[in-house]
Scaffold this active site. Structure first.
Site, PDB file in Angstrom:
ATOM      1  N   PRO A 234      31.284   6.650   4.182  1.00  0.00           N
ATOM      2  CA  PRO A 234      32.741   6.740   4.319  1.00  0.00           C
ATOM      3  C   PRO A 234      33.419   6.604   2.961  1.00  0.00           C
ATOM      4  O   PRO A 234      33.227   5.606   2.265  1.00  0.00           O
ATOM      5  CB  PRO A 234      33.079   5.541   5.212  1.00  0.00           C
ATOM      6  CG  PRO A 234      31.968   4.554   4.978  1.00  0.00           C
ATOM      7  CD  PRO A 234      30.744   5.360   4.650  1.00  0.00           C
TER       8      PRO A 234
ATOM      9  N   TYR B 168      37.740  -0.495   9.579  1.00  0.00           N
ATOM     10  CA  TYR B 168      38.217  -1.718   8.928  1.00  0.00           C
ATOM     11  C   TYR B 168      38.895  -2.525  10.022  1.00  0.00           C
ATOM     12  O   TYR B 168      39.717  -1.987  10.773  1.00  0.00           O
ATOM     13  CB  TYR B 168      39.217  -1.403   7.813  1.00  0.00           C
ATOM     14  CG  TYR B 168      38.568  -0.944   6.533  1.00  0.00           C
ATOM     15  CD1 TYR B 168      37.537  -1.669   5.950  1.00  0.00           C
ATOM     16  CD2 TYR B 168      38.998   0.211   5.892  1.00  0.00           C
ATOM     17  CE1 TYR B 168      36.950  -1.248   4.763  1.00  0.00           C
ATOM     18  CE2 TYR B 168      38.417   0.632   4.710  1.00  0.00           C
ATOM     19  CZ  TYR B 168      37.392  -0.103   4.155  1.00  0.00           C
ATOM     20  OH  TYR B 168      36.803   0.308   2.989  1.00  0.00           O
TER      21      TYR B 168
ATOM     22  N   HIS C   1      29.542  -1.671  -1.634  1.00  0.00           N
ATOM     23  CA  HIS C   1      30.750  -0.841  -1.614  1.00  0.00           C
ATOM     24  C   HIS C   1      30.872  -0.103  -2.961  1.00  0.00           C
ATOM     25  O   HIS C   1      31.970   0.086  -3.489  1.00  0.00           O
ATOM     26  CB  HIS C   1      31.985  -1.722  -1.374  1.00  0.00           C
ATOM     27  CG  HIS C   1      33.125  -1.022  -0.683  1.00  0.00           C
ATOM     28  ND1 HIS C   1      33.484  -1.278   0.613  1.00  0.00           N
ATOM     29  CD2 HIS C   1      34.007  -0.070  -1.107  1.00  0.00           C
ATOM     30  CE1 HIS C   1      34.538  -0.537   0.947  1.00  0.00           C
ATOM     31  NE2 HIS C   1      34.864   0.209  -0.087  1.00  0.00           N
TER      32      HIS C   1
HETATM   33  C1  LIG Z   1      36.649   6.444  -3.692  1.00  0.00           C
HETATM   34  C2  LIG Z   1      35.872   5.600  -2.717  1.00  0.00           C
HETATM   35  C3  LIG Z   1      36.435   5.313  -1.500  1.00  0.00           C
HETATM   36  C4  LIG Z   1      35.725   4.553  -0.568  1.00  0.00           C
HETATM   37  N1  LIG Z   1      36.264   4.322   0.661  1.00  0.00           N
HETATM   38  C5  LIG Z   1      35.565   3.614   1.577  1.00  0.00           C
HETATM   39  C6  LIG Z   1      36.086   3.414   2.884  1.00  0.00           C
HETATM   40  O1  LIG Z   1      37.143   3.899   3.219  1.00  0.00           O
HETATM   41  N2  LIG Z   1      35.341   2.681   3.740  1.00  0.00           N
HETATM   42  C7  LIG Z   1      34.134   2.137   3.401  1.00  0.00           C
HETATM   43  O2  LIG Z   1      33.507   1.480   4.215  1.00  0.00           O
HETATM   44  N3  LIG Z   1      33.611   2.352   2.180  1.00  0.00           N
HETATM   45  C8  LIG Z   1      34.295   3.073   1.274  1.00  0.00           C
HETATM   46  N4  LIG Z   1      33.748   3.299   0.044  1.00  0.00           N
HETATM   47  C9  LIG Z   1      32.395   2.794  -0.242  1.00  0.00           C
HETATM   48  C10 LIG Z   1      31.334   3.838   0.115  1.00  0.00           C
HETATM   49  O3  LIG Z   1      31.217   3.964   1.511  1.00  0.00           O
HETATM   50  C11 LIG Z   1      29.962   3.421  -0.442  1.00  0.00           C
HETATM   51  O4  LIG Z   1      29.670   2.111  -0.052  1.00  0.00           O
HETATM   52  C12 LIG Z   1      29.922   3.539  -1.964  1.00  0.00           C
HETATM   53  O5  LIG Z   1      30.554   4.721  -2.387  1.00  0.00           O
HETATM   54  C13 LIG Z   1      28.503   3.504  -2.458  1.00  0.00           C
HETATM   55  O6  LIG Z   1      28.462   3.454  -3.851  1.00  0.00           O
HETATM   56  P1  LIG Z   1      28.142   4.755  -4.753  1.00  0.00           P
HETATM   57  O7  LIG Z   1      29.154   5.791  -4.385  1.00  0.00           O
HETATM   58  O8  LIG Z   1      28.328   4.294  -6.162  1.00  0.00           O
HETATM   59  O9  LIG Z   1      26.740   5.168  -4.454  1.00  0.00           O
HETATM   60  C14 LIG Z   1      34.429   4.065  -0.899  1.00  0.00           C
HETATM   61  C15 LIG Z   1      33.879   4.389  -2.124  1.00  0.00           C
HETATM   62  C16 LIG Z   1      34.577   5.147  -3.043  1.00  0.00           C
HETATM   63  C17 LIG Z   1      33.934   5.514  -4.341  1.00  0.00           C
END
Ligand SMILES: Cc1cc2nc3c(=O)[nH]c(=O)nc-3n(C[C@H](O)[C@H](O)[C@H](O)COP(=O)(O)O)c2cc1C
Length: 436
Positions: free
Chosen positions: A102, A155, A332
């Site tokens: 996500p 969330y 995250h």
């Molecule tokens: C721009 C951005 C927005 C994100 N939004 C969410 C979100 O809405 N909900 C969530 O559970 N994780 C969110 N994440 C975390 C991602 O689901 C994931 O855990 C994370 O991108 C993993 O790290 P990596 O992209 O460096 O591999 C977000 C990450 C990024 C980069």
């Protein structure tokens, strides 16, 4: 599975054949170059939002360093001509141990946002996890995905009624699982965004799951009804306390008006778009949630519940005792806690604690097919891809996402075979050595 057996070879063929005619891949095939190109393309605020992390971004670096401490030890002469990259997850067979994680506020990087991701994911049969902070509603995304797998990430709002509504919509939208993100009960300390004074949600971006929700809309109407009318506010406030209408402020108002359903002109005159942003900011998460709340959620959905953001083995154990169906080991993407343990470093202890009772997934730092193989060898049933597909989206929309995901799938297939394996369940920690 024949369709998966040649993913890597097929992807190479496609690229090299096109190369004969002078065509190159639309987006770089390696993660570092991909991010570099996206940086050149995107504005500062969008790039910083996606690239940034908490504090000094130590966690983000640790997520990558953790992968670098493992080396694959390839085996030879094992007939790897036919390979099966598929895995089973919650009763579905997936083409590979890969999902699209996500990622919220994708409209920052491309106007088609989640819709482009949904189309790309569906064309490859790779599950997409709809973000609670999406820029396009889950119903609209589900509508373009056919029967391709999708999950919903939640969330936990301060409004139980809203949580119930979102969960119900996820069920109706054909989601296979509910991912409850636990590491973001408050937004982490993110200097890149703080220094730019930039929070997408405050501008009405990334709140489409809310503005499309009947419970949320009712809450907004109640709030707008309770607020004093703009004329009264003007009269009550002294002249010098009135903020001057700057260009960014006008842009923000237009952004909010765009986020609210209905004609833009009507919305510009209505108090509802602004009330929507304020309502969102006041209810999007509840830092008081505890283990006791899980039973409430369990009683309200038949979907598997997966907890995202679990890093401690005791939390993983507790999660299973509470009847949870899976966990995602995640930092995250280093956006929440600086100096956190890297996700990959936390994985082996969580896998041991879970002891095969439920699937353990991982994200944070996955950049390539070789990374997927490493995480799976350490016990992850599957991994979630994050930032790389957002960079692909930024560079070439749906096609960019499809290419990034195809490249990861292709490299995973080839690395599986070239390391001497023909199926995902042959991977184990024995495939790896710890180095450095
Ligand atoms: C721009 C951005 C927005 C994100 N939004 C969410 C979100 O809405 N909900 C969530 O559970 N994780 C969110 N994440 C975390 C991602 O689901 C994931 O855990 C994370 O991108 C993993 O790290 P990596 O992209 O460096 O591999 C977000 C990450 C990024 C980069």
């Amino acid at each position: 599975m024949d369709s998966a057996a040649g993913t890597g070879r097929r992807r190479q063929d496609e690229v090299y054949r096109a190369g004969v005619y002078g065509h190159r891949p639309r987006v770089p095939t390696a993660a570092r170059a991909l991010q570099r190109r996206a940086r050149e393309r995107l504005g500062g605020r969008a790039y910083s939002y996606v690239a940034g992390g908490a504090g000094d971004e130590t966690t983000q670096r640790a997520n990558r360093t953790a992968f670098d401490r493992y080396a694959v030890v390839p085996r030879v002469l094992r007939d790897v001509s036919a390979r099966d990259t598929s895995v089973e997850l919650f009763g579905r067979r997936l083409p590979a141990p890969l999902l699209l994680g996500p990622v919220g506020a994708l409209e920052l990087v491309h106007p088609a946002a989640d819709l482009a991701v949904a189309r790309a994911a569906a064309s490859l049969g790779v599950p997409m996890v709809f973000s609670n902070q999406a820029s396009v509603s889950m119903e609209e995304c589900a509508a373009v995905m056919g029967s391709s797998p999708r999950w919903f990430q939640l969330y936990w709002s301060t409004s139980d009624e809203l949580v119930e509504s979102l969960v119900g919509r996820a069920e109706v939208s054909g989601c296979d699982a509910l991912v409850v993100t636990l590491d973001t009960t408050m937004l982490g300390w993110r200097p890149r965004d703080l220094d730019l004074g930039h929070l997408p949600f405050a501008l009405g971006k990334g709140i489409a799951q809310y503005t499309s929700d009947p419970v949320f809309r009712r809450l907004v109407e109640e709030r707008a009804g309770a607020a004093p009318a703009p004329a009264q506010v003007g009269a009550a406030a002294s002249r010098d306390r009135q903020p001057r209408p700057t260009l960014p402020a006008v842009r923000a108002l237009v952004g909010m008006a765009r986020a609210w359903p209905g004609p833009l002109l009507d919305n510009l005159r209505s108090p509802l778009p602004r009330a929507a942003v304020e309502t969102f900011l006041s209810i999007y998460s509840r830092p008081s949630i505890t283990w006791a709340d899980l039973a409430w959620l369990r009683a309200r959905t038949r979907l598997p519940i997966v907890l995202k953001g679990v890093l401690h083995p005791d939390d993983a154990r507790r999660a299973l005792d509470e009847g949870v169906d899976g966990v995602v080991v995640s930092t995250h993407g280093g956006r929440q806690v600086d100096r956190s343990i890297a996700a990959l470093d936390a994985l082996p202890d969580v896998v041991a604690a879970v002891g095969g009772r439920a699937p353990v997934l991982l994200d944070s730092g996955v950049r390539s097919g070789a990374d997927v193989l490493t995480a799976v060898a350490l016990g992850a049933r599957a991994v979630l891809l994050g930032r790389p597909f957002a960079w692909g989206l930024a560079l070439a929309g749906e096609e960019g996402v499809r290419q990034v995901v195809s490249d990861v799938l292709g490299e995973f297939d080839l690395t599986l075979g070239l390391s001497g394996h023909t199926a995902v369940d042959q991977l184990s920690p024995d495939v790896l050595r710890r180095v450095g």
